[in-house]
Design a protein around this motif. Sequence first.
Motif, PDB file in Angstrom:
ATOM      1  N   THR A 268      48.029  32.331  35.784  1.00 10.74           N
ATOM      2  CA  THR A 268      47.902  33.784  35.629  1.00 10.74           C
ATOM      3  C   THR A 268      48.912  34.540  36.490  1.00 10.74           C
ATOM      4  OG1 THR A 268      46.379  35.605  36.116  1.00 10.74           O
ATOM      5  CG2 THR A 268      46.072  33.626  37.394  1.00 10.74           C
ATOM      6  N   ASP A 269      49.230  35.760  36.065  1.00  8.73           N
ATOM      7  CA  ASP A 269      50.096  36.622  36.885  1.00  8.73           C
ATOM      8  C   ASP A 269      49.368  37.119  38.133  1.00  8.73           C
ATOM      9  OD1 ASP A 269      48.340  38.420  35.653  1.00  8.73           O
ATOM     10  OD2 ASP A 269      49.893  39.778  34.915  1.00  8.73           O
ATOM     11  N   GLU A 270      48.022  36.987  38.156  1.00 10.93           N
ATOM     12  CA  GLU A 270      47.255  37.530  39.295  1.00 10.93           C
ATOM     13  C   GLU A 270      47.564  36.809  40.605  1.00 10.93           C
ATOM     14  OE1 GLU A 270      43.150  38.451  38.751  1.00 10.93           O
ATOM     15  OE2 GLU A 270      43.474  39.161  36.721  1.00 10.93           O
TER      16      GLU A 270
ATOM     17  N   TYR B 290      39.027  34.520  42.425  1.00  5.11           N
ATOM     18  CA  TYR B 290      39.587  33.930  41.194  1.00  5.11           C
ATOM     19  C   TYR B 290      41.078  33.639  41.369  1.00  5.11           C
ATOM     20  CZ  TYR B 290      41.948  33.885  36.670  1.00  5.11           C
ATOM     21  OH  TYR B 290      42.773  33.562  35.620  1.00  5.11           O
TER      22      TYR B 290
ATOM     23  N   HIS C 276      40.256  45.637  44.090  1.00  8.50           N
ATOM     24  CA  HIS C 276      40.844  45.790  42.751  1.00  8.50           C
ATOM     25  C   HIS C 276      42.368  45.910  42.803  1.00  8.50           C
ATOM     26  CE1 HIS C 276      40.161  48.052  38.671  1.00  8.50           C
ATOM     27  NE2 HIS C 276      40.886  46.951  38.531  1.00  8.50           N
TER      28      HIS C 276
ATOM     29  N   SER D 292      37.221  32.025  34.772  1.00 12.87           N
ATOM     30  CA  SER D 292      38.329  32.959  34.536  1.00 12.87           C
ATOM     31  C   SER D 292      38.023  34.438  34.798  1.00 12.87           C
ATOM     32  CB  SER D 292      38.812  32.795  33.089  1.00 12.87           C
ATOM     33  OG  SER D 292      37.829  33.292  32.194  1.00 12.87           O
ATOM     34  N   HIS D 293      36.779  34.770  35.185  1.00  9.92           N
ATOM     35  CA  HIS D 293      36.473  36.204  35.290  1.00  9.92           C
ATOM     36  C   HIS D 293      36.404  36.681  36.747  1.00  9.92           C
ATOM     37  CE1 HIS D 293      35.371  40.110  34.107  1.00  9.92           C
ATOM     38  NE2 HIS D 293      34.071  40.016  34.257  1.00  9.92           N
TER      39      HIS D 293
ATOM     40  N   LYS E  67      35.161  40.672  29.405  1.00  4.67           N
ATOM     41  CA  LYS E  67      36.495  41.163  29.735  1.00  4.67           C
ATOM     42  C   LYS E  67      36.700  42.537  29.091  1.00  4.67           C
ATOM     43  CE  LYS E  67      37.331  37.150  31.682  1.00  4.67           C
ATOM     44  NZ  LYS E  67      37.887  35.980  31.043  1.00  4.67           N
ATOM     45  N   LEU E  68      37.665  43.285  29.630  1.00  6.04           N
ATOM     46  CA  LEU E  68      37.791  44.714  29.288  1.00  6.04           C
ATOM     47  C   LEU E  68      37.765  45.018  27.782  1.00  6.04           C
ATOM     48  CD1 LEU E  68      38.346  47.596  30.539  1.00  6.04           C
ATOM     49  CD2 LEU E  68      40.718  47.211  29.907  1.00  6.04           C
TER      50      LEU E  68
ATOM     51  N   ASN F 263      47.487  39.733  31.067  1.00  6.72           N
ATOM     52  CA  ASN F 263      46.186  39.887  30.376  1.00  6.72           C
ATOM     53  C   ASN F 263      46.302  39.651  28.878  1.00  6.72           C
ATOM     54  OD1 ASN F 263      45.830  41.336  32.953  1.00  6.72           O
ATOM     55  ND2 ASN F 263      43.844  41.854  32.080  1.00  6.72           N
TER      56      ASN F 263
ATOM     57  N   ASN G  50      44.204  51.225  32.488  1.00  2.00           N
ATOM     58  CA  ASN G  50      42.946  50.858  31.820  1.00  2.00           C
ATOM     59  C   ASN G  50      42.401  51.981  30.953  1.00  2.00           C
ATOM     60  OD1 ASN G  50      43.045  48.385  33.070  1.00  2.00           O
ATOM     61  ND2 ASN G  50      41.734  49.012  34.782  1.00  2.00           N
TER      62      ASN G  50
ATOM     63  N   ARG H 263      47.645  47.000  33.877  1.00  2.00           N
ATOM     64  CA  ARG H 263      47.795  45.595  33.515  1.00  2.00           C
ATOM     65  C   ARG H 263      48.872  45.495  32.440  1.00  2.00           C
ATOM     66  NH1 ARG H 263      45.318  45.475  37.449  1.00  2.00           N
ATOM     67  NH2 ARG H 263      43.340  44.443  37.970  1.00  2.00           N
TER      68      ARG H 263
ATOM     69  N   TYR I 235      36.266  51.218  35.713  1.00  2.69           N
ATOM     70  CA  TYR I 235      36.205  51.080  37.173  1.00  2.69           C
ATOM     71  C   TYR I 235      37.139  52.093  37.867  1.00  2.69           C
ATOM     72  CZ  TYR I 235      34.271  46.318  36.323  1.00  2.69           C
ATOM     73  OH  TYR I 235      33.534  45.224  35.925  1.00  2.69           O
TER      74      TYR I 235
ATOM     75  N   ARG J 241      35.887  47.986  41.338  1.00  2.00           N
ATOM     76  CA  ARG J 241      35.817  46.557  41.673  1.00  2.00           C
ATOM     77  C   ARG J 241      36.312  46.377  43.107  1.00  2.00           C
ATOM     78  NH1 ARG J 241      39.464  42.767  37.851  1.00  2.00           N
ATOM     79  NH2 ARG J 241      37.577  42.613  36.591  1.00  2.00           N
TER      80      ARG J 241
ATOM     81  N   TYR K 223      26.373  45.944  35.890  1.00  2.00           N
ATOM     82  CA  TYR K 223      26.577  47.364  35.565  1.00  2.00           C
ATOM     83  C   TYR K 223      25.403  48.292  35.863  1.00  2.00           C
ATOM     84  CZ  TYR K 223      30.791  45.646  33.339  1.00  2.00           C
ATOM     85  OH  TYR K 223      32.007  45.060  33.124  1.00  2.00           O
TER      86      TYR K 223
ATOM     87  N   PRO L 158      32.141  51.447  30.779  1.00  2.00           N
ATOM     88  CA  PRO L 158      32.241  51.552  32.249  1.00  2.00           C
ATOM     89  C   PRO L 158      33.660  51.316  32.781  1.00  2.00           C
ATOM     90  CG  PRO L 158      31.354  49.403  31.645  1.00  2.00           C
ATOM     91  CD  PRO L 158      31.618  50.131  30.358  1.00  2.00           C
TER      92      PRO L 158
HETATM   93  O1  DAU Z   1      46.213  39.117  34.519  1.00  2.00           O
HETATM   94  C1  DAU Z   1      45.683  37.967  33.904  1.00  2.00           C
HETATM   95  C2  DAU Z   1      44.191  37.924  34.116  1.00  2.00           C
HETATM   96  O2  DAU Z   1      43.641  38.921  33.269  1.00  2.00           O
HETATM   97  C3  DAU Z   1      43.563  36.569  33.822  1.00  2.00           C
HETATM   98  O3  DAU Z   1      44.048  35.633  34.744  1.00  2.00           O
HETATM   99  C4  DAU Z   1      42.034  36.637  33.930  1.00  2.00           C
HETATM  100  O4  DAU Z   1      41.463  35.399  33.551  1.00  2.00           O
HETATM  101  C5  DAU Z   1      41.550  37.721  32.994  1.00  2.00           C
HETATM  102  O5  DAU Z   1      40.146  37.872  33.138  1.00  2.00           O
HETATM  103  C6  DAU Z   1      42.244  39.044  33.306  1.00  2.00           C
HETATM  104  O6  DAU Z   1      41.825  39.549  34.596  1.00  2.00           O
HETATM  105  P1  DAU Z   1      41.507  41.110  34.804  1.00  2.00           P
HETATM  106  O7  DAU Z   1      40.642  41.268  35.988  1.00  2.00           O
HETATM  107  O8  DAU Z   1      42.759  41.909  34.752  1.00  2.00           O
HETATM  108  O9  DAU Z   1      40.696  41.364  33.419  1.00  2.00           O
HETATM  109  P2  DAU Z   1      39.396  42.221  33.082  1.00  2.00           P
HETATM  110  O10 DAU Z   1      39.305  42.264  31.590  1.00  2.00           O
HETATM  111  O11 DAU Z   1      38.204  41.764  33.831  1.00  2.00           O
HETATM  112  O12 DAU Z   1      39.779  43.664  33.609  1.00  2.00           O
HETATM  113  C7  DAU Z   1      40.954  44.334  33.154  1.00  2.00           C
HETATM  114  C8  DAU Z   1      41.033  45.651  33.907  1.00  2.00           C
HETATM  115  O13 DAU Z   1      39.954  46.494  33.459  1.00  2.00           O
HETATM  116  C9  DAU Z   1      40.857  45.518  35.405  1.00  2.00           C
HETATM  117  O14 DAU Z   1      41.699  46.463  36.053  1.00  2.00           O
HETATM  118  C10 DAU Z   1      39.394  45.880  35.653  1.00  2.00           C
HETATM  119  C11 DAU Z   1      39.102  46.870  34.549  1.00  2.00           C
HETATM  120  N1  DAU Z   1      37.711  46.855  34.035  1.00  2.00           N
HETATM  121  C12 DAU Z   1      37.168  45.663  33.656  1.00  2.00           C
HETATM  122  C13 DAU Z   1      35.885  45.600  33.180  1.00  2.00           C
HETATM  123  C14 DAU Z   1      35.283  44.270  32.771  1.00  2.00           C
HETATM  124  C15 DAU Z   1      36.986  48.039  33.927  1.00  2.00           C
HETATM  125  O15 DAU Z   1      37.489  49.136  34.234  1.00  2.00           O
HETATM  126  N2  DAU Z   1      35.717  47.983  33.452  1.00  2.00           N
HETATM  127  C16 DAU Z   1      35.121  46.807  33.086  1.00  2.00           C
HETATM  128  O16 DAU Z   1      33.915  46.825  32.690  1.00  2.00           O
END
Ligand code: DAU
Length: 355
Positions: free
Chosen positions: A134-136, A160, A295, A85-86, A199-200, A189, A259, A224, A217, A292, A352, A215
């Motif tokens: 997922t919405d992605e 993913y 992204h 899922s990541h 996850k964030l 999310n 974010n 989201r 990005y 990312r 990181y 951190p």
């Molecule tokens: O939209 C639904 C999706 O949400 C699910 O399908 C996924 O399984 C789930 O992991 C999530 O995906 P995201 O990529 O949106 O989630 P994530 O928590 O990894 O990141 C959320 C946002 O935060 C994304 O724009 C990237 C950013 N981020 C993430 C991390 C881990 C950062 O800025 N810094 C970070 O260290």
Amino acid sequence: MSGTILVTGGAGFIGSNFVLRQRSCKNRIVNLDLLTYAGNLLNLQELNGDPDHVFVQGDIGDRALVRKLLEDYQPVAVVNFAAESHVDRSIESPESFIQTNIVGTFHLLEEALAYWKRLPAERGDRFRFLHVSTDEVYGSLGPADPAFTENTPYRPNSPYSASKAGSDHLVRAYYHTFGLPTIITNCSNNYGPRQFPEKLTPLMLLNALEGKPLPVYGDGLNIRDWLYVDDHCEALSLVWERGNPGETYNIGGCCEKANIEIVETICALLDEMAPESGYAPHGSLITYVKDRPGHDRRYAVDCSRIERELGWRAKESFESGLGKTIRWYIDNREWVESVKSGSYRDWMVRQYTGR
Ligand code: DAU
Ligand code: NAD
């Protein structure tokens, strides 16, 4: 509705919250989970000794095992959470995403179809295969674009989301070609208790409590839509009970946030809830890091179908949901320590260091 449900991936974040909810509604759960790095039996600790929660460690791609579970327990539904899922891990190493999310879902569908065909008509009519997606899969929106509806074309951008899109297409095809009563949900999310801290939300709050950099990005302005996990689980229960086979339902919180706003809100809440951490103001830990790759800029979900047809709407406000989430991580140090294993530390270093 009551009966036995075969839940896959029920030791992960959303799956375990769903299992706990279903047990409180007295449905028997057979929980098939491979226990990858993301699966954690501590998520299900409060069900220890519960005879109506049957945990089985195994792979959704293990056809013989899935067949046996379906035959032995005769479920009224399969709810498929099992997935890699990541997004960041799918960029580093996509193969397991293809294997579980596409090939695994295919094997699960094949066994569900064979089982469903053997059911007597009345039970066959009630059977559901609910696929949690997922919405992605819809890709990325511009600032003025309308939110994703169930008719938005799929345009996945990461390994993913492409693997989830592939699984959604298979699920849809098994309805249209074979009549298997499948339903797909596409959710935004989630945040809440029991989320693995890659996850964030949990990553930021746990780093902040330890005085580590936060951190963000790129420019931190990616958007989201955020939904508290219990609201998602309630929506899934309704879709299982009252949704129409062959349909897709979008699920979201009507809560678009950049974010950086999420991270700043976490920091402000921690300043109030954990002043003893020694790192307040926690916002001073925010660090912008390399973006990312690929992204997606913005996701937004139009939930009008599930609201109109099933009467569902998110109940938790963002501030109260985030407060509950932070409280859970502060109060569950045993869980936090258990997930910060060597493999988690290795991931954090790979992802990181020097970014
Ligand atoms: O939209 C639904 C999706 O949400 C699910 O399908 C996924 O399984 C789930 O992991 C999530 O995906 P995201 O990529 O949106 O989630 P994530 O928590 O990894 O990141 C959320 C946002 O935060 C994304 O724009 C990237 C950013 N981020 C993430 C991390 C881990 C950062 O800025 N810094 C970070 O260290
Ligand atoms: P997670 O990574 O926390 O949990 C996934 C679970 O699946 C883990 O317990 C893992 O051990 C298990 N698993 C992995 N491969 C398996 C396999 N081959 N066989 C059996 N079990 C296996 O994921 P999550 O955040 O709880 O997401 C659950 C589902 O919801 C996923 O399908 C995901 O795509 C979807 N989803 C997640 C979000 C979100 O924000 N987290 C949003 C929308 C949709």
